[in-house]
Design an enzyme around this catalytic site. Structure first.
Site, short mmCIF file in Angstrom:
data_model
loop_
_atom_site.label_atom_id
_atom_site.label_comp_id
_atom_site.label_asym_id
_atom_site.label_seq_id
_atom_site.Cartn_x
_atom_site.Cartn_y
_atom_site.Cartn_z
N HIS A 160 18.78 -8.23 -26.19
CA HIS A 160 18.71 -9.69 -26.05
C HIS A 160 18.60 -10.34 -27.43
O HIS A 160 18.66 -9.67 -28.46
CB HIS A 160 17.49 -10.07 -25.20
CG HIS A 160 17.67 -9.82 -23.73
ND1 HIS A 160 17.74 -10.84 -22.81
CD2 HIS A 160 17.81 -8.68 -23.03
CE1 HIS A 160 17.89 -10.33 -21.59
NE2 HIS A 160 17.94 -9.01 -21.71
N HIS B 121 22.49 -12.12 -21.21
CA HIS B 121 22.54 -13.56 -21.36
C HIS B 121 23.73 -13.88 -22.26
O HIS B 121 23.81 -13.41 -23.39
CB HIS B 121 21.24 -14.10 -21.96
CG HIS B 121 20.07 -14.00 -21.03
ND1 HIS B 121 18.79 -13.72 -21.46
CD2 HIS B 121 20.01 -14.13 -19.68
CE1 HIS B 121 17.98 -13.70 -20.41
NE2 HIS B 121 18.71 -13.94 -19.32
N GLU C 244 23.38 -14.84 -25.93
CA GLU C 244 22.65 -13.93 -26.81
C GLU C 244 23.62 -12.82 -27.19
O GLU C 244 23.74 -11.80 -26.50
CB GLU C 244 21.40 -13.42 -26.11
CG GLU C 244 20.43 -14.55 -25.78
CD GLU C 244 19.24 -14.13 -24.94
OE1 GLU C 244 19.03 -12.90 -24.78
OE2 GLU C 244 18.53 -15.02 -24.43
N GLU D 279 14.59 -7.57 -28.21
CA GLU D 279 14.92 -8.90 -28.73
C GLU D 279 15.26 -8.71 -30.21
O GLU D 279 14.42 -8.26 -30.99
CB GLU D 279 13.74 -9.86 -28.56
CG GLU D 279 13.27 -10.03 -27.12
CD GLU D 279 14.14 -11.00 -26.33
OE1 GLU D 279 15.02 -11.65 -26.94
OE2 GLU D 279 13.94 -11.10 -25.11
#
Length: 458
Positions: A221, A91, A94, A313
């Site tokens: 991410h 992404h 990110e 994440e």
């Protein structure tokens, strides 16, 4: 005494200079595309004997998707040496993963040159592939606004406004069907027209997986702080707020939990559980339990190839300020190294024919774990497993299968070779038949494994 004090002062000065040199070698800033390319080539120039730069294709706007490889023999698959990959910036907005992977590349090079025993061992025994940015076009959109005014979704998708983590062929549907009716549990076939259904960045990543027999991977991410493991897509749909969610586990659930915890507990604060206003016990979560996601890269790795992938994440803020990057690096550095070392667990070995030639595409089945892997082009295989004793079978079309009882320890992988001989029924009929495995109720559909072919919101 005076001479002694002078010697101590000089030694202190030397230490200060060494630390200053080390600090200068680490540059904590946001890398635009040209900066990223320059950083990768700088590492390669510093460590040419253990690195190689290659690209897996182009983004939609034509930016090359560069990979930096670390190995004691760059560009070569060495028998029984596992392949590992990190993927960042899927992404575009990110960005922490992108910066961490650049720092990781610099760190590996620097520590190897300093003869750090741990890093040297890792590089000599592992082929590491680092893709800092899978979505460089999206990054440039996000970077134009920068961290201060960046919208939550600005630059997330590729330039065609497609979310790349919702763009892989949906193999979960076929897998859930096979669970009920029998059939293959690995190397799921792609739709005939899959190339016309995915974006350029996705296609390049799939072809990358075709060309390397990856064993372990992580996808970096931002937007939360948690280690997320498969499956991402729920088998059943339930509503949690405005999200569909239900715990949906793989046959390797215990192993995936261990892999996720390995990163979480080596991270500076992920394992604490409370981060970004959310609570995840041990800093890990099953993806579908958090929320269901279709056509994601994590599930695709597990169902299409031999690769086990988790999603990391890593930051509450998708586009952290430049002054936050050093803290994030220090919080993730040990976890990034420790997770790579996890590729060296379970079992590995060769599958030979009667003439001691490697058999490509042999199926390795573990009794009680309904997910198989296959041997690579040269006949070597890698099966990640937790410590324990397992009944393992090797099968290949036209050969009699071989079963062995193998004990896996807590440290290095257990090496176990198999030797298969032509089946008598096949010899008498002069034909080859597809193998059966320990877990499927029906014969497998013959699928050529990828390893054999040549040439916030997650």
């Amino acid at each position: 005494m005076k001479a002694e004090r002078m010697a101590k002062a000089l030694w202190s000065l030397v230490n200060v200079l060494i630390l200053a040199e080390a600090a200068l070698s680490v540059n904590f800033f946001h890398h635009r595309y040209e900066d990223l390319v320059q950083a990768l080539y700088s590492v390669h120039n510093e460590c040419p004997q253990i690195t190689r730069i290659y690209n897996i294709g182009q983004s939609t706007q034509g930016r090359l998707l560069y990979v930096l490889e670390f190995s004691d023999n760059p560009g070569i698959h060495e028998l029984l040496e596992p392949e590992f990959k990190y993927v960042g910036n899927m992404h575009g907005n990110e960005v922490l993963g992108r910066e961490l992977l650049i720092q990781l590349a610099e760190f590996l090079c620097e520590e190897y040159r300093r003869r750090n025993e741990r890093i040297t061992t890792l590089i000599h025994n592992t082929r590491i592939h680092i893709l800092p940015s899978m979505n460089p076009d999206g990054y440039e959109v996000a970077a134009e606004q920068g961290p201060d005014s960046n919208g939550y979704l600005t630059g997330r998708n590729n330039i065609n406004d497609v979310d790349l983590n919702r763009n892989f062929p949906d193999l979960n549907i076929l897998m859930y069907y096979n669970e009920k009716h029998g059939g293959s549990n690995h190397h799921m076939p792609l739709p005939d027209n899959w190339m016309h259904q995915v974006e350029e960045e996705t296609k390049a990543t799939i072809e990358w997986m075709n060309n390397y027999n990856f064993v372990l991977s992580a996808n970096l991410h931002g937007g939360a702080v948690v280690a997320n493991y498969p499956y991402d897509k729920s088998k059943e749909m339930r509503i949690r707020g405005n999200r569909h969610t239900v715990q949906t586990t793989t046959p390797d659930d215990k192993l995936f939990k261990k892999l996720a915890k390995t990163y979480s507990y080596a991270h500076g604060w992920m394992h604490n559980g409370w981060n970004c206003g959310d609570y995840f016990a041990d800093g890990i979560t099953n993806g579908a339990s958090w929320y269901s996601l279709s056509k994601g890269m994590q599930d695709f790795n597990y169902l299409y190839s031999n690769c086990f992938e988790i999603t990391l994440e890593l930051s509450c803020n998708k586009f952290p300020r430049q002054e936050e990057l050093e803290r994030e690096w220090l919080g993730n550095r040990e976890a990034l190294i420790t997770y790579m070392e996890e590729v060296h667990q379970g079992i590995k070995g060769m599958v030979y024919d009667e003439n001691n030639n490697g058999i490509a595409g042999a199926v390795i089945s573990v009794s009680g774990i309904n997910h198989d892997i296959t041997s690579g082009e040269m006949g070597d295989y890698f099966r990640l497993l937790l410590p324990g004793t397992y009944s393992v079978a090797a099968t290949a079309a036209g050969y009699s299968s071989q079963n062995k009882l193998i004990t896996v320890g807590p440290a290095e992988p257990t090496q176990q070779d198999f030797q298969l001989y032509p089946s008598k029924s096949t010899e008498s009929k002069g034909e080859k038949i597809p193998p059966k495995n320990l877990n499927n109720r029906l014969d497998q559909k013959k699928v050529i494994p990828r390893a054999v072919k040549k040439g916030a919101q997650r």
